[in-house]
Design a protein around this motif. Structure first.
Motif, PDB file in Angstrom:
ATOM      1  N   UNK A  58       0.840  -1.202   0.000  1.00 40.36           N
ATOM      2  CA  UNK A  58       0.000   0.000   0.000  1.00 40.36           C
ATOM      3  C   UNK A  58       0.870   1.244   0.000  1.00 40.36           C
ATOM      4  N   UNK A  59       1.900   1.221   0.841  1.00 40.80           N
ATOM      5  CA  UNK A  59       2.869   2.316   0.913  1.00 40.80           C
ATOM      6  C   UNK A  59       4.237   1.744   1.237  1.00 40.80           C
ATOM      7  N   UNK A  60       5.257   2.578   1.004  1.00 39.34           N
ATOM      8  CA  UNK A  60       6.613   2.179   1.353  1.00 39.34           C
ATOM      9  C   UNK A  60       7.401   1.691   0.157  1.00 39.34           C
ATOM     10  N   UNK A  61       8.700   1.480   0.366  1.00 44.52           N
ATOM     11  CA  UNK A  61       9.583   1.017  -0.700  1.00 44.52           C
ATOM     12  C   UNK A  61      10.377  -0.195  -0.236  1.00 44.52           C
ATOM     13  N   UNK A  62      10.696  -1.043  -1.200  1.00 42.34           N
ATOM     14  CA  UNK A  62      11.532  -2.221  -0.951  1.00 42.34           C
ATOM     15  C   UNK A  62      12.486  -2.363  -2.118  1.00 42.34           C
ATOM     16  N   UNK A  63      13.779  -2.541  -1.821  1.00 43.53           N
ATOM     17  CA  UNK A  63      14.741  -2.863  -2.872  1.00 43.53           C
ATOM     18  C   UNK A  63      15.449  -4.166  -2.504  1.00 43.53           C
ATOM     19  N   UNK A  64      15.724  -4.953  -3.525  1.00 40.59           N
ATOM     20  CA  UNK A  64      16.453  -6.216  -3.363  1.00 40.59           C
ATOM     21  C   UNK A  64      17.656  -6.169  -4.297  1.00 40.59           C
ATOM     22  N   UNK A  65      18.840  -6.224  -3.729  1.00 44.64           N
ATOM     23  CA  UNK A  65      20.083  -6.135  -4.499  1.00 44.64           C
ATOM     24  C   UNK A  65      20.074  -4.894  -5.398  1.00 44.64           C
ATOM     25  N   UNK A  66      19.512  -3.805  -4.886  1.00 48.88           N
ATOM     26  CA  UNK A  66      19.468  -2.548  -5.629  1.00 48.88           C
ATOM     27  C   UNK A  66      18.297  -2.401  -6.580  1.00 48.88           C
ATOM     28  N   UNK A  67      17.480  -3.429  -6.737  1.00 48.62           N
ATOM     29  CA  UNK A  67      16.329  -3.390  -7.645  1.00 48.62           C
ATOM     30  C   UNK A  67      15.058  -3.051  -6.876  1.00 48.62           C
ATOM     31  N   UNK A  68      14.360  -2.027  -7.278  1.00 49.93           N
ATOM     32  CA  UNK A  68      13.072  -1.697  -6.665  1.00 49.93           C
ATOM     33  C   UNK A  68      12.049  -2.764  -7.061  1.00 49.93           C
ATOM     34  N   UNK A  69      11.311  -3.282  -6.080  1.00 55.27           N
ATOM     35  CA  UNK A  69      10.415  -4.415  -6.359  1.00 55.27           C
ATOM     36  C   UNK A  69       9.236  -4.033  -7.247  1.00 55.27           C
ATOM     37  N   UNK A  70       8.918  -2.732  -7.330  1.00 56.40           N
ATOM     38  CA  UNK A  70       7.812  -2.287  -8.182  1.00 56.40           C
ATOM     39  C   UNK A  70       8.332  -1.811  -9.528  1.00 56.40           C
ATOM     40  N   UNK A  71       9.290  -0.888  -9.525  1.00 58.06           N
ATOM     41  CA  UNK A  71       9.791  -0.311 -10.785  1.00 58.06           C
ATOM     42  C   UNK A  71      10.660  -1.291 -11.571  1.00 58.06           C
ATOM     43  N   UNK A  72      11.326  -2.206 -10.872  1.00 53.53           N
ATOM     44  CA  UNK A  72      12.200  -3.170 -11.555  1.00 53.53           C
ATOM     45  C   UNK A  72      11.879  -4.571 -11.042  1.00 53.53           C
ATOM     46  N   UNK A  73      10.638  -4.978 -11.288  1.00 56.85           N
ATOM     47  CA  UNK A  73      10.161  -6.267 -10.779  1.00 56.85           C
ATOM     48  C   UNK A  73      11.017  -7.433 -11.263  1.00 56.85           C
ATOM     49  N   UNK A  74      11.309  -7.452 -12.567  1.00 64.62           N
ATOM     50  CA  UNK A  74      12.075  -8.575 -13.118  1.00 64.62           C
ATOM     51  C   UNK A  74      13.467  -8.663 -12.494  1.00 64.62           C
ATOM     52  N   UNK A  75      14.109  -7.515 -12.330  1.00 67.04           N
ATOM     53  CA  UNK A  75      15.446  -7.511 -11.746  1.00 67.04           C
ATOM     54  C   UNK A  75      15.443  -8.005 -10.317  1.00 67.04           C
ATOM     55  N   UNK A  76      14.475  -7.547  -9.514  1.00 65.28           N
ATOM     56  CA  UNK A  76      14.421  -7.973  -8.115  1.00 65.28           C
ATOM     57  C   UNK A  76      14.044  -9.436  -8.006  1.00 65.28           C
ATOM     58  N   UNK A  77      13.059  -9.847  -8.789  1.00 63.67           N
ATOM     59  CA  UNK A  77      12.575 -11.241  -8.676  1.00 63.67           C
ATOM     60  C   UNK A  77      13.628 -12.245  -9.120  1.00 63.67           C
ATOM     61  N   UNK A  78      14.493 -11.848 -10.045  1.00 58.26           N
ATOM     62  CA  UNK A  78      15.523 -12.777 -10.524  1.00 58.26           C
ATOM     63  C   UNK A  78      16.563 -13.082  -9.455  1.00 58.26           C
ATOM     64  N   UNK A  79      16.653 -12.226  -8.439  1.00 61.56           N
ATOM     65  CA  UNK A  79      17.635 -12.446  -7.376  1.00 61.56           C
ATOM     66  C   UNK A  79      17.064 -13.251  -6.221  1.00 61.56           C
ATOM     67  N   UNK A  80      15.751 -13.569  -6.286  1.00 59.75           N
ATOM     68  CA  UNK A  80      15.051 -14.173  -5.151  1.00 59.75           C
ATOM     69  C   UNK A  80      14.639 -15.604  -5.441  1.00 59.75           C
TER      70      UNK A  80
END
Length: 310
Positions: A58-80
């Motif tokens: 609903x609110x807030x930000x999350x990055x995984x290995x520098x990838x934003x989970x919303x703006x760069x879904x593919x990049x973040x998901x590939x690291x998980x």
């Protein structure tokens, strides 16, 4: 050490008005084993689902290995890699096929040697040609872990990974988790088996009612919040606690054969020496003493209880 996951102001609310997460802030370091503890409905699975891109925040930000989970879904998901609580897989597929297919979903080139290594590490190589439906519950859980590892993720989420798994398989998985950490994989573990967190975790987070109420290194947490129990084994049983011992709030155990005293290890004066001195002055002889450190489970229950009272 650098943070591989950064969570800031993460909130999740539903149309019904239920707020599953309330402004969660958390950083998880690369290469650590982080245990997320909490009662049912606390928000553990919701938080994991958001990080993995399965639920929208609903609110807030999350990055995984520098990838934003919303703006760069593919990049973040590939690291998980994600091992969910539920066993989702095609029951009629062979083990090796379902694991190989999972690797392909992430655009990874075929690598039979790597798939073989994953299956061997999970004691699944002998079952590679078996259909999923032919496996035990514990073996199906291992297949889910193999699928999650198939694309060589940097972060692995284990959501109640040993639910329904016998003790022997559970300990095998603990060993595998340590091996993965040694390879540089970051592990985030949710579990109802608090001994898992006590056995494996570097840091512990406690979540309750959608709020992250504590994040601490496991050793520091147990030292700071843990208490010790002194058990005095008496030479002769007592019928009741003498009034002279009221200041220590001791209790009688084992039909009056033992006196139990719980004390704070961080207190300036623990009261142990004065208690033993008073016993001597009262002529109460004892034949043995032993102390026991409170467990992570004791600390967890205490924290959650404090939140409910507050």
């Amino acid at each position: 050490m650098a943070s591989i996951i950064k969570i800031s102001g993460l909130t999740k609310s539903y149309a019904s008005g239920h707020v599953a997460l309330k402004h969660v802030d958390l950083e998880i370091e690369e290469g650590e084993i982080f245990a997320l503890l909490g009662p049912n409905g606390a928000g553990k699975t919701t938080m994991i689902s958001i990080i993995c891109g399965n639920v929208n925040p609903t609110r807030g930000t999350v990055t995984v290995a520098g990838h934003d989970i919303v703006r760069d879904y593919r990049g973040s998901r590939s690291t998980i890699g994600l091992v969910p609580q539920e066993l989702f897989t095609d029951a009629f597929e062979r083990v090796i096929d379902t694991v190989t297919f999972s690797r392909g979903l992430f655009g990874k080139p075929r690598n039979p040697a790597f798939i073989e290594k994953v299956l061997r590490d999970l004691s699944l190589w002998d079952k590679r040609n078996s259909k999923i439906l032919e496996l035990s519950g514990g073996m199906k859980r291992r297949v889910m872990i193999a699928k999650a590892l198939s694309h060589e993720p940097r972060v692995l989420f284990l959501d109640e990974p040993t639910a329904g798994v016998d003790v022997e398989l559970r300990r095998d998985m603990w060993l595998l988790v340590r091996q993965l950490r040694e390879m540089g994989v970051t592990i985030i573990l949710t579990t109802h088996y608090i001994e898992e967190a006590e056995e494996m975790a570097d840091r512990v987070g406690v979540i309750n009612n959608g709020e992250l109420i504590l994040v601490e290194e496991k050793a520091a947490l147990m030292k700071k919040l843990g208490k010790k129990t002194l058990t005095v084994v008496l030479a002769e049983p007592l019928a009741a606690v003498p009034p002279e011992l009221a200041d220590w709030e001791v209790t009688l155990k084992n039909e009056g054969q033992e006196i139990e005293y719980i004390f704070n290890t961080q207190a300036e004066r623990t009261g142990v020496s004065s208690l033993l001195r008073t016993l001597g002055e009262l002529g109460i002889a004892y034949k043995d003493l032993n102390t026991e450190q409170s467990s992570l489970e004791d600390i967890f229950v205490s924290l959650v209880h404090q939140e409910k009272v507050a």
